[in-house]
Design a protein around this motif. Structure first.
Motif, PDB file in Angstrom:
ATOM      1  N   PRO A 117     -34.975 -34.662  32.467  1.00 21.15           N
ATOM      2  CA  PRO A 117     -34.817 -35.262  33.688  1.00 21.15           C
ATOM      3  C   PRO A 117     -33.531 -34.931  34.331  1.00 21.15           C
ATOM      4  N   THR A 118     -32.770 -34.706  33.639  1.00 19.60           N
ATOM      5  CA  THR A 118     -31.335 -34.508  34.409  1.00 19.60           C
ATOM      6  C   THR A 118     -31.461 -33.019  35.087  1.00 19.60           C
ATOM      7  N   THR A 130     -28.347 -36.977  47.105  1.00 18.25           N
ATOM      8  CA  THR A 130     -29.530 -36.630  46.384  1.00 18.25           C
ATOM      9  C   THR A 130     -29.445 -37.001  44.799  1.00 18.25           C
ATOM     10  N   GLN A 131     -28.571 -36.141  44.227  1.00 19.66           N
ATOM     11  CA  GLN A 131     -28.247 -36.186  42.940  1.00 19.66           C
ATOM     12  C   GLN A 131     -27.650 -37.560  42.363  1.00 19.66           C
ATOM     13  N   GLY A 132     -26.747 -37.827  43.103  1.00 22.43           N
ATOM     14  CA  GLY A 132     -26.168 -39.412  42.767  1.00 22.43           C
ATOM     15  C   GLY A 132     -27.514 -40.530  42.755  1.00 22.43           C
ATOM     16  N   ARG A 133     -28.188 -40.305  43.573  1.00 23.51           N
ATOM     17  CA  ARG A 133     -29.295 -41.434  43.839  1.00 23.51           C
ATOM     18  C   ARG A 133     -30.314 -41.286  42.583  1.00 23.51           C
ATOM     19  N   TYR A 134     -30.419 -40.146  42.604  1.00 21.33           N
ATOM     20  CA  TYR A 134     -31.505 -39.904  41.198  1.00 21.33           C
ATOM     21  C   TYR A 134     -30.730 -40.297  40.017  1.00 21.33           C
ATOM     22  N   ALA A 135     -29.631 -40.069  39.658  1.00 19.22           N
ATOM     23  CA  ALA A 135     -28.895 -40.298  38.519  1.00 19.22           C
ATOM     24  C   ALA A 135     -29.003 -42.006  38.320  1.00 19.22           C
ATOM     25  N   ILE A 146     -32.963 -42.859  37.380  1.00 19.76           N
ATOM     26  CA  ILE A 146     -33.175 -42.874  35.948  1.00 19.76           C
ATOM     27  C   ILE A 146     -32.448 -43.343  35.069  1.00 19.76           C
ATOM     28  N   LYS A 147     -31.393 -44.001  35.369  1.00 24.88           N
ATOM     29  CA  LYS A 147     -30.552 -44.919  34.586  1.00 24.88           C
ATOM     30  C   LYS A 147     -31.265 -46.275  34.668  1.00 24.88           C
ATOM     31  N   GLY A 148     -31.716 -46.586  35.795  1.00 24.64           N
ATOM     32  CA  GLY A 148     -32.511 -47.770  36.006  1.00 24.64           C
ATOM     33  C   GLY A 148     -33.874 -48.026  35.455  1.00 24.64           C
ATOM     34  N   PHE A 149     -34.348 -46.616  35.344  1.00 23.55           N
ATOM     35  CA  PHE A 149     -35.614 -46.683  34.596  1.00 23.55           C
ATOM     36  C   PHE A 149     -35.523 -46.581  33.106  1.00 23.55           C
ATOM     37  N   ASP A 150     -34.320 -46.418  32.798  1.00 23.29           N
ATOM     38  CA  ASP A 150     -34.019 -46.268  31.243  1.00 23.29           C
ATOM     39  C   ASP A 150     -34.673 -44.908  30.504  1.00 23.29           C
ATOM     40  N   MET A 209     -43.037 -42.441  31.021  1.00 26.37           N
ATOM     41  CA  MET A 209     -41.741 -41.913  31.245  1.00 26.37           C
ATOM     42  C   MET A 209     -41.881 -40.767  32.214  1.00 26.37           C
ATOM     43  N   ARG A 210     -42.883 -39.898  32.285  1.00 26.70           N
ATOM     44  CA  ARG A 210     -43.109 -38.778  33.386  1.00 26.70           C
ATOM     45  C   ARG A 210     -43.591 -39.247  34.425  1.00 26.70           C
ATOM     46  N   ALA A 211     -44.128 -40.409  34.695  1.00 21.94           N
ATOM     47  CA  ALA A 211     -44.327 -41.109  35.720  1.00 21.94           C
ATOM     48  C   ALA A 211     -42.921 -41.569  36.611  1.00 21.94           C
ATOM     49  N   LYS A 212     -42.096 -41.947  35.791  1.00 25.79           N
ATOM     50  CA  LYS A 212     -40.668 -42.473  36.259  1.00 25.79           C
ATOM     51  C   LYS A 212     -40.010 -41.491  36.762  1.00 25.79           C
ATOM     52  N   VAL A 213     -40.051 -40.333  36.187  1.00 27.69           N
ATOM     53  CA  VAL A 213     -39.253 -39.012  36.620  1.00 27.69           C
ATOM     54  C   VAL A 213     -39.810 -38.758  38.057  1.00 27.69           C
ATOM     55  N   GLY A 214     -41.125 -38.674  38.304  1.00 28.56           N
ATOM     56  CA  GLY A 214     -42.014 -38.300  39.517  1.00 28.56           C
ATOM     57  C   GLY A 214     -41.419 -39.416  40.438  1.00 28.56           C
ATOM     58  N   LEU A 215     -41.101 -40.424  40.370  1.00 28.14           N
ATOM     59  CA  LEU A 215     -40.909 -41.659  41.212  1.00 28.14           C
ATOM     60  C   LEU A 215     -39.489 -41.520  41.839  1.00 28.14           C
ATOM     61  N   ALA A 216     -38.635 -41.198  40.599  1.00 32.34           N
ATOM     62  CA  ALA A 216     -37.099 -40.775  40.812  1.00 32.34           C
ATOM     63  C   ALA A 216     -36.915 -39.832  41.716  1.00 32.34           C
ATOM     64  N   LEU A 217     -37.604 -38.485  41.446  1.00 30.15           N
ATOM     65  CA  LEU A 217     -37.594 -37.553  42.281  1.00 30.15           C
ATOM     66  C   LEU A 217     -38.039 -37.805  43.834  1.00 30.15           C
ATOM     67  N   ALA A 218     -39.188 -38.575  44.023  1.00 28.20           N
ATOM     68  CA  ALA A 218     -39.525 -38.916  45.577  1.00 28.20           C
ATOM     69  C   ALA A 218     -38.509 -39.661  46.087  1.00 28.20           C
TER      70      ALA A 218
END
Length: 319
Positions: free
Chosen positions: A96-97, A117-122, A125-129, A143-152
């Motif tokens: 994910p990182t 963008t990297q800061g918001r993404y970090a 993904i921390k908030g999504f655990d 978890m994969r869905a959470k990665v997709g949400l974080a990227l968007a």
């Protein structure tokens, strides 16, 4: 397109092998709204989203997304919009990182540039655990869905387009995510949410559109839809129904469920007061008027049952 609309769809038609997946669809998505796009599987929701992103070429109609024509400037649209498909396509050999760092380079125009963008993404993904060092191929569907949400969400887009975004998420994360969509709209951003989870859409949407077999049934503010849609329960003194109803230009019957001495109709009317005229119909001994929820309204529009009567004049009035 005016500044008040983040998306405008005018007569959109998309055909696959000669058959329309979307057939003359028209509606606007106001800026700052959470707009719910509802319809059964195969209704044309995903095709509409793909056309908005410039991934599918329309056969007819006109589209504007943030003032751009996606059929001509699809790449620019995709750079400006946060998009989450139902099943995100991710580089499974990355963590994910790593995928967050990789994706940030494609949005140099985002607030704060790639670093922002990297800061918001970090933070996301921390908030999504999410585990930051595990390969994506080893993650669960949720978890994969959470990665997709974080990227968007990480580029901080003004428009977010979501296609069944909460699929695979647990109840708590799903609720928190949906509530964050309301916060985004409150800050002036726009969310277009395609979902079959009607209760979720009702909780957060300011506007809704119902589509069925590629055609638009309705598109309006949710509060207005609920304020003008009524469940009418009628009790009769016998099996005979009135030959006609006192319907006006602001009335139409959505769905009918009839028994021998009772009828339950969903009616779209100007206001609750106008329904009192039904009490004076011949044979009516009882009338109850209630406000249905969005799920009941949605199901009623999908069913579209006609009254159980052999009287042609009644059927004609309600058509």
């Amino acid at each position: 397109m005016g500044e008040d609309n983040a998306i405008r769809i005018d007569g959109l038609t998309v055909r696959y092998r000669g058959r329309p997946a979307v057939d003359g669809l028209s509606f606007d998505v106001p800026t700052g709204s959470v707009f719910g796009l509802l319809g059964e599987n195969g209704a044309g929701k995903s095709t509409t989203i793909k056309a908005l992103l410039g991934l599918v070429a329309p056969n007819a109609g006109r589209l504007e997304v943030l003032g751009l024509d996606p059929s001509q400037k699809g790449e620019e649209v995709r750079r400006k919009v946060g998009y989450v498909p139902e099943t995100p396509t991710l580089y499974e050999w990355m963590t994910p990182t790593e995928i967050g760092w990789f994706a940030s380079g494609f949005r140099p125009d985002a607030p704060g540039g790639p670093e922002g963008t990297q800061g918001r993404y970090a933070d996301l993904i921390k908030g999504f655990d999410l585990p930051t060092d595990r390969k994506i191929k080893a993650l669960s569907k949720g978890m994969r869905a959470k990665v997709g949400l974080a990227l968007a969400l990480s580029p901080d887009p003004s428009l977010l387009i979501l296609d069944e975004p909460t699929s695979g998420l647990d109840l708590l994360v799903r609720r928190e995510f949906l509530e964050s969509m309301v916060d985004l709209a409150g800050s002036g951003r726009t969310v277009l949410l395609s979902s079959h989870q009607v209760a979720e859409v009702e909780r957060i949407a300011s506007h809704v559109a119902l589509v069925h077999k590629g055609k638009l049934i309705l598109a309006e503010p949710l509060d207005e839809l609920k304020a003008r849609t009524f469940r009418v329960s009628l009790t009769f003194d016998g099996p005979t129904r009135p030959a006609s109803l006192p319907l006006g230009p602001d009335w139409h019957l959505i769905d009918a469920d009839d028994a021998s001495r009772q009828s339950c109709w969903l009616i779209h009317a100007a206001d609750r007061e106008s329904l009192k005229a039904l009490r004076d119909l011949p044979g009516v001994t009882g009338l109850e008027v209630e406000t249905p929820g969005l799920e009941e309204i949605y199901i009623a529009y999908m069913r579209r049952r006609v009254p159980a009567t052999g009287t042609p004049s009644l059927a004609a009035v309600l058509a």
